[in-house]
Design a protein around this motif. Structure first.
Motif, PDB file in Angstrom:
ATOM      1  N   ILE A 137       0.620  -1.053  -0.112  1.00 53.53           N
ATOM      2  CA  ILE A 137      -0.032  -0.158  -0.112  1.00 53.53           C
ATOM      3  C   ILE A 137       0.765   1.248  -0.050  1.00 53.53           C
ATOM      4  N   HIS A 138       0.846   2.114  -1.553  1.00 54.02           N
ATOM      5  CA  HIS A 138       1.261   2.998  -1.272  1.00 54.02           C
ATOM      6  C   HIS A 138       0.564   4.521  -0.297  1.00 54.02           C
ATOM      7  N   SER A 139      -0.929   4.742  -0.500  1.00 57.43           N
ATOM      8  CA  SER A 139      -1.015   5.726  -0.429  1.00 57.43           C
ATOM      9  C   SER A 139      -3.064   5.587   0.259  1.00 57.43           C
ATOM     10  N   LEU A 140      -3.450   6.222   0.797  1.00 52.30           N
ATOM     11  CA  LEU A 140      -5.202   6.679   1.151  1.00 52.30           C
ATOM     12  C   LEU A 140      -5.203   8.135   0.816  1.00 52.30           C
ATOM     13  N   VAL A 141      -6.040   7.776   0.423  1.00 48.98           N
ATOM     14  CA  VAL A 141      -7.026   8.978  -0.154  1.00 48.98           C
ATOM     15  C   VAL A 141      -8.055   9.351  -0.236  1.00 48.98           C
TER      16      VAL A 141
END
Length: 93
Positions: A70-74
């Motif tokens: 997982i790289h990002s949550l936006v």
């Protein structure tokens, strides 16, 4: 966050950027191995990463488990969510 009986509630738990449990999910708009677009009680949520896949899904309970790097949550605001949904709608007709 809101308080009271009808307060929106969402919980996100992540372990070592490799597995993530999300509650408060009402719909999975789209997904592939690099991006998930989820409709949640707190707004649209985009999860980006590599080799992503859905391990568990229960819309009745509002729970999703995603595995991969997982790289990002936006969270997307109203205008961005509508644009993204339109883009995804065009891609996944």
């Amino acid at each position: 966050m809101e308080q009271g009986k009808n307060a929106k509630r969402q919980e996100i738990r992540m372990l070592n950027r490799k597995i993530m449990d999300i509650t408060g999910v009402s719909n999975v708009e789209s997904f592939d191995n690099e991006e998930f677009l989820l409709e949640t009680e707190c707004g649209f949520l985009t999860v980006r990463g590599q080799n992503l896949h859905m391990k568990n899904l229960s819309l009745e309970q509002g729970m999703v488990t995603i595995e991969g790097l997982i790289h990002s949550l936006v969270y997307l605001d109203g205008n961005t969510a509508a644009k993204s949904k339109g883009l995804f709608g065009k891609l996944f007709k």
